[in-house]
Design an enzyme around this catalytic site. Structure first.
Site, PDB file in Angstrom:
ATOM      1  N   CYS A 240      -1.966   9.172   2.830  1.00  0.00           N
ATOM      2  CA  CYS A 240      -1.826   8.401   1.176  1.00  0.00           C
ATOM      3  C   CYS A 240      -2.800   8.710   0.202  1.00  0.00           C
ATOM      4  CB  CYS A 240      -1.726   7.163   1.685  1.00  0.00           C
ATOM      5  SG  CYS A 240      -3.033   6.259   2.400  1.00  0.00           S
TER       6      CYS A 240
ATOM      7  N   GLU B  70       0.804  -1.067   0.074  1.00  0.00           N
ATOM      8  CA  GLU B  70       0.315  -0.159   0.329  1.00  0.00           C
ATOM      9  C   GLU B  70       1.170   1.176  -0.448  1.00  0.00           C
ATOM     10  OE1 GLU B  70      -3.210  -0.279  -0.360  1.00  0.00           O
ATOM     11  OE2 GLU B  70      -3.838  -2.219   0.425  1.00  0.00           O
TER      12      GLU B  70
HETATM   13  P1  NDP Z   1       8.360   5.064   4.739  1.00  0.00           P
HETATM   14  O1  NDP Z   1       8.628   4.034   3.709  1.00  0.00           O
HETATM   15  O2  NDP Z   1       9.653   5.732   4.720  1.00  0.00           O
HETATM   16  O3  NDP Z   1       8.556   4.289   5.430  1.00  0.00           O
HETATM   17  C1  NDP Z   1       7.676   3.132   5.623  1.00  0.00           C
HETATM   18  C2  NDP Z   1       7.151   1.616   6.680  1.00  0.00           C
HETATM   19  O4  NDP Z   1       8.869   1.167   6.240  1.00  0.00           O
HETATM   20  C3  NDP Z   1       7.992   1.727   8.665  1.00  0.00           C
HETATM   21  O5  NDP Z   1       7.816   1.751   9.183  1.00  0.00           O
HETATM   22  C4  NDP Z   1       9.836   2.154   7.793  1.00  0.00           C
HETATM   23  O6  NDP Z   1      10.721   1.985   8.653  1.00  0.00           O
HETATM   24  C5  NDP Z   1       9.645   0.723   6.670  1.00  0.00           C
HETATM   25  N1  NDP Z   1      11.214  -0.117   6.295  1.00  0.00           N
HETATM   26  C6  NDP Z   1      12.280   1.718   5.893  1.00  0.00           C
HETATM   27  N2  NDP Z   1      12.800   0.750   4.988  1.00  0.00           N
HETATM   28  C7  NDP Z   1      12.575  -0.834   5.356  1.00  0.00           C
HETATM   29  C8  NDP Z   1      12.985  -1.693   4.268  1.00  0.00           C
HETATM   30  N3  NDP Z   1      14.291  -1.695   4.124  1.00  0.00           N
HETATM   31  N4  NDP Z   1      12.316  -2.474   5.111  1.00  0.00           N
HETATM   32  C9  NDP Z   1      11.641  -2.732   5.117  1.00  0.00           C
HETATM   33  N5  NDP Z   1      10.885  -2.033   5.860  1.00  0.00           N
HETATM   34  C10 NDP Z   1      11.084  -0.847   6.321  1.00  0.00           C
HETATM   35  O7  NDP Z   1       6.640   5.088   4.328  1.00  0.00           O
HETATM   36  P2  NDP Z   1       6.288   6.721   5.658  1.00  0.00           P
HETATM   37  O8  NDP Z   1       6.511   6.126   7.131  1.00  0.00           O
HETATM   38  O9  NDP Z   1       6.895   7.548   5.598  1.00  0.00           O
HETATM   39  O10 NDP Z   1       4.965   6.921   5.532  1.00  0.00           O
HETATM   40  C11 NDP Z   1       4.190   7.894   4.648  1.00  0.00           C
HETATM   41  C12 NDP Z   1       4.049   7.159   3.308  1.00  0.00           C
HETATM   42  O11 NDP Z   1       3.353   5.316   3.200  1.00  0.00           O
HETATM   43  C13 NDP Z   1       3.731   7.755   2.086  1.00  0.00           C
HETATM   44  O12 NDP Z   1       3.793   7.990   0.559  1.00  0.00           O
HETATM   45  C14 NDP Z   1       1.768   7.691   1.881  1.00  0.00           C
HETATM   46  O13 NDP Z   1       1.746   7.599   0.677  1.00  0.00           O
HETATM   47  C15 NDP Z   1       2.537   6.044   2.299  1.00  0.00           C
HETATM   48  N6  NDP Z   1       1.137   5.420   2.776  1.00  0.00           N
HETATM   49  C16 NDP Z   1       0.457   4.559   2.471  1.00  0.00           C
HETATM   50  C17 NDP Z   1      -1.269   4.708   2.245  1.00  0.00           C
HETATM   51  C18 NDP Z   1      -1.929   3.536   1.518  1.00  0.00           C
HETATM   52  O14 NDP Z   1      -2.757   2.907   2.520  1.00  0.00           O
HETATM   53  N7  NDP Z   1      -1.701   3.301   0.002  1.00  0.00           N
HETATM   54  C19 NDP Z   1      -1.729   4.626   3.671  1.00  0.00           C
HETATM   55  C20 NDP Z   1      -0.683   5.397   4.543  1.00  0.00           C
HETATM   56  C21 NDP Z   1       0.678   5.776   3.666  1.00  0.00           C
HETATM   57  P3  NDP Z   1      10.567   3.715   9.966  1.00  0.00           P
HETATM   58  O15 NDP Z   1       9.948   4.242  10.328  1.00  0.00           O
HETATM   59  O16 NDP Z   1      11.095   2.562  11.385  1.00  0.00           O
HETATM   60  O17 NDP Z   1      12.339   3.854   8.706  1.00  0.00           O
END
Ligand code: NDP
Length: 495
Positions: free
Chosen positions: A275, A241
């Site tokens: 999002c 997502e």
């Molecule tokens: P990120 O992509 O930065 O992070 C998402 C999650 O992935 C976090 O828990 C992060 O950990 C983790 N993560 C980071 N690197 C890795 C890796 N290499 N392997 C596995 N996990 C990893 O997104 P954000 O948290 O900044 O969220 C915002 C984004 O989410 C926006 O693009 C938004 O549009 C999207 N979003 C989409 C939704 C949907 O349903 N389509 C709903 C809500 C948001 P950590 O934070 O600890 O680095």
């Protein structure tokens, strides 16, 4: 044992209130071994969770719902503290999760349980049955922007389907994750059905490698690609997502007040960090001036700040402030102008702004801005609006405002979800699937599709009586083959 007591030996990280900068918690960065141990415990717990059946799980999910409902103000306080959205908006975020819990618990058995399927005239001797079985252990990796609604869209449906879950929240909102897991363990104390692991991206990557049966990832498209590459190492399936660049279309016959309200709420609530946030607005030229005046009046009433009276909170991630201001600056340099609000930023507080005359290839129109900004453009008609809305590599959601043609226009939009004459409405209906296409990801949470996403289809076909034609045997006769030829010609040849 509370979730925060799992690991005292690890490196720890601090969580800051984005409004005040104050440290509001510290959590361990769980190592690969710790993550794997959590997944192993989850696997042991899954036999029990599956054994209690749909009714047993429904009772427990209902009890979880009750705890969240009774303590919603406390949970909203943790959300507010860790990610900055106003307390009342945090309550609003949690409320629909209660409906999802109720729906998923109630309907899982009906959607996933054994169903007889038709055999067809040539296979009347066979009786088919399909059932959707839980995958086992699901790893949920969540973002910070809706730290309850978003991961719970996966957690609730995975649990209702009979899976156990290991949840890795964003490093910006681990306290929210801990709250949810602690609340669940109060109503399901018997086994670790829902566990928490905390840390940064490395912990998320460890979860992908820890032997889970599926990863439910919500986050940015860039991170989804990394997660997918990690999952590929072990052929671990993934539901992704990701981000969006959602458009809102305003037709000539739209209720303009409702459309302006939708555009401002959809684009600027949660400081634009949604999002499914509205980022682009396409307005029919016949109503453009009137609509622009309505939007301007609404935005004039809005103020971002860190104080309790501000309707828009600060930007959660410090690094995002640069992305937002960069998009706005480039839009202005390339001929855009401000029609409402102001391009103004103080620390992590970004004021709402509406931009017009921005070229369609500018970052403010093409990339996810994730701030309280809107671009607005006058269009000839809804054909042009649909064309521009669809010209995006993202395709998560969209909104249409039109009295007569809303549903027809919605049908032409390339996106996972569309709201007609409202915004975000699909997110609160537990019966409709939620997810995107293109760079917005794949797979679905919510609804029947969301339940099936965390299952595998199991087909059983029973032979009820001997087939009239013995074909699947080395003793097959020439006569049987001749009859098969006749049947093929009769049934399919005339097509
Ligand atoms: P990120 O992509 O930065 O992070 C998402 C999650 O992935 C976090 O828990 C992060 O950990 C983790 N993560 C980071 N690197 C890795 C890796 N290499 N392997 C596995 N996990 C990893 O997104 P954000 O948290 O900044 O969220 C915002 C984004 O989410 C926006 O693009 C938004 O549009 C999207 N979003 C989409 C939704 C949907 O349903 N389509 C709903 C809500 C948001 P950590 O934070 O600890 O680095």
């Amino acid at each position: 044992m509370t979730t925060q007591e799992i690991d005292h030996s690890s490196r720890r990280f601090e969580v800051h209130n984005p409004g005040t900068g104050e440290v509001v918690g510290t959590f361990p960065v769980h190592s690969e071994e710790r993550v794997r141990a959590a997944v192993d415990r989850a696997r042991e717990a899954s036999a029990w969770w599956q054994s209690i059946g749909y009714d047993g799980r429904r009772t427990r999910l209902d009890a979880f719902r009750g705890v969240i409902a009774r303590r919603i103000q406390q949970l909203a306080g943790v959300i507010n503290e860790e990610m900055g959205k106003p307390h009342s908006d945090a309550v609003l975020e949690v409320a629909p999760v209660l409906d999802h819990l109720a729906w998923a618990g109630k309907h899982a058995g009906k959607v996933l349980g054994p169903t007889r399927v038709a055999s067809g005239p040539l296979a009347a001797h066979l009786a088919g049955k399909v059932e959707y079985k839980p995958l086992g252990v699901v790893g949920v990796i969540g973002p910070w922007n809706y730290p309850v609604f978003t991961p719970m869209g996966s957690i609730v449906y995975a649990l209702a389907a009979g899976n156990t879950v290991v949840f890795k929240p964003s490093e910006y909102t681990p306290g929210v994750g801990a709250w949810l897991v602690d609340a669940f363990s109060q109503v399901v104390p018997e086994h670790p059905v829902l566990q928490l692991v905390t840390g940064d991206g490395s912990t998320g990557a460890a979860l992908c490698r820890a032997g889970v049966n599926k990863i439910a990832f919500t986050g940015s498209t860039a991170t989804a690609k990394r997660v997918m590459a990690t999952c590929a190492e072990t052929l671990t399936p993934l539901v992704a997502e990701c981000g969006g660049k959602d458009a809102l279309l305003v037709d000539a016959d739209a209720d303009l007040k409702a459309a302006a309200e939708g555009a401002v709420w959809g684009g600027m609530s949660n400081a634009g960090q949604s999002c499914i946030g509205v980022e682009r607005v396409y307005v029919h030229e016949q109503v453009y001036d009137e609509f622009a005046a309505l939007i301007s009046a609404k935005v004039a009433d809005l103020r971002a700040g860190s104080d309790p009276d501000a309707k828009i909170g600060p930007i959660t991630m410090p690094s995002q402030v640069g992305v937002i201001t960069g998009h706005v600056a480039e839009a202005l340099e390339r001929g855009g102008s401000v029609v409402a609000g102001a391009a103004s930023t103080t620390g992590q507080v970004v004021q709402p702004v509406v931009l017009v005359d921005v070229p369609e290839d500018a970052a403010a129109v093409r990339e996810e801005t994730f701030g309280p900004t809107l671009t607005m453009r006058r269009v000839r008609d809804m054909d042009e609006a649909v064309g521009l809305a669809n010209a995006s590599h993202y395709a998560l959601a969209a909104s249409v405002f039109s009295r007569k043609s809303g549903t027809e226009i919605a049908g032409r939009l390339r996106s996972g979800m569309v709201s007609v004459n409202s915004v975000f409405s699909f997110a609160v209906l537990p019966t409709v699937p939620f997810g995107g296409v293109g760079d917005s990801g794949f797979g679905r949470i919510h609804g029947a599709d969301g339940l099936r996403e965390f299952c595998y289809a199991h087909a059983v076909v029973r032979q009820r009586f001997k087939p009239p034609l013995a074909l699947m045997t080395f003793g097959r006769t020439a006569k049987a083959e001749e009859r098969l030829g006749k049947i093929i010609a009769l049934v399919h040849g005339g097509k």
